[in-house]
Design a protein around this motif. Structure first.
Motif, short mmCIF file in Angstrom:
data_model
loop_
_atom_site.label_atom_id
_atom_site.label_comp_id
_atom_site.label_asym_id
_atom_site.label_seq_id
_atom_site.Cartn_x
_atom_site.Cartn_y
_atom_site.Cartn_z
N SER A 90 0.86 -1.33 -0.16
CA SER A 90 -0.02 -0.10 -0.01
C SER A 90 0.82 1.19 0.08
O SER A 90 0.37 2.19 -0.80
N ASP A 118 -5.87 -1.40 -5.21
CA ASP A 118 -5.15 -1.78 -3.84
C ASP A 118 -6.25 -2.85 -3.32
O ASP A 118 -7.12 -2.46 -2.43
N GLU A 119 -6.10 -4.28 -3.63
CA GLU A 119 -6.77 -5.04 -3.12
C GLU A 119 -8.29 -4.77 -3.27
O GLU A 119 -9.21 -4.93 -2.64
#
Ligand SMILES: Nc1ncnc2c1ncn2[C@@H]1O[C@H](COP(=O)(O)OP(=O)(O)OP(=O)(O)O)[C@@H](O)[C@H]1O
Ligand SMILES: [Mg+2]
Length: 225
Positions: A49, A170-171
């Motif tokens: 991240s 991000d995910e």
């Protein structure tokens, strides 16, 4: 051969936690091409991240450089970085941060309106994108009255509204069941190819990661492969 749209050179970044320095990134280099999905996997806390925040120009790297179209961007002024972020980069997060009091189309149009676009035009464009993502029947539905998979598709539409050349995800499937993960993943892959976008996808899902055009493994602030 694709030219690398994004070049990341030896990025380092650390955080101060009390007296202790946490070295989140310790020299990360890679390239991402237009029309491709580049996946990043690695254990929790390895710096994924942090890397996405730097790529999104939300923070300055301690050392190293980021280039878009061969142009260095990490040392530009805040104003210039904000402009590049608004014009060229779309974000999709695990928790999509939709505004629940707004409809799907209003959520999608918001970044364009914030950028100064005419709101009627922005809403029209939002409708078109939502249509393409299979949500044409739910344009006026409040965000909190949509399923998790639908909400994530709205978040993808929102990331696309300003026609970015880079998507940072991000995910994005972290909260979704297998079927919806598959829909979102296929969507990102199709978008990258059809709209020639460079998609950077952070995921804990090995199977999805391996299906990407490029596959990067991180550990402890470094890229392993
Ligand atoms: N704002 C912050 N202040 C202090 N330390 C931080 C901060 N943000 C991240 N860190 C630390 O930096 C390291 C990298 O964190 P990061 O969030 O990038 O990991 P990640 O790979 O995204 O993990 P996850 O898979 O759990 O999301 C970790 O040790 C984390 O504790
Ligand atoms: Mg993370």
């Amino acid at each position: 051969m694709n030219s690398p749209l994004l070049q990341v050179r030896n990025l380092t970044h650390s955080f101060l936690e009390g007296d202790e320095k946490v070295h989140a990134l310790r020299g990360v280099s890679f390239e991402a091409n237009k029309g491709e999905v580049t996946s990043i996997i690695g254990p929790s806390g390895c710096g994924k991240s942090t890397l996405m925040y730097l790529l999104g120009l939300l923070e300055q790297p301690e050392t190293g450089d980021i280039l878009i179209n061969n142009k260095s961007i990490s040392r530009l002024s805040d104003l210039q970085r904000t402009r590049i972020r608004n014009e060229r980069i779309g974000f999709i997060f695990q928790f999509h941060f939709l505004i629940k009091e707004l409809s799907a189309r209003e959520n999608v149009a918001l970044p364009a309106i914030k950028k100064g676009d005419n709101s009627r035009e922005a809403l029209k464009r939002a409708d078109q994108i939502l249509n393409q993502l299979g949500l044409g029947k739910k344009l006026d539905r409040f965000a909190n009255k949509l399923s998790g998979g639908e909400q994530q598709r709205v978040a993808i539409a929102r990331a696309l509204i300003n026609s970015p050349s880079i998507i940072l995800a991000d995910e994005p499937t972290g909260n979704l069941d297998t079927a919806n993960s598959e829909i979102v993943f296929n969507l990102l892959q199709t978008l990258s190819r059809k709209q020639n976008l460079a998609v950077i996808l952070v995921t804990h899902n090995n199977q999805l990661a391996k299906r990407c055009d490029k596959f990067i493994t991180m550990n402890d602030g470094l890229i392993l492969s």
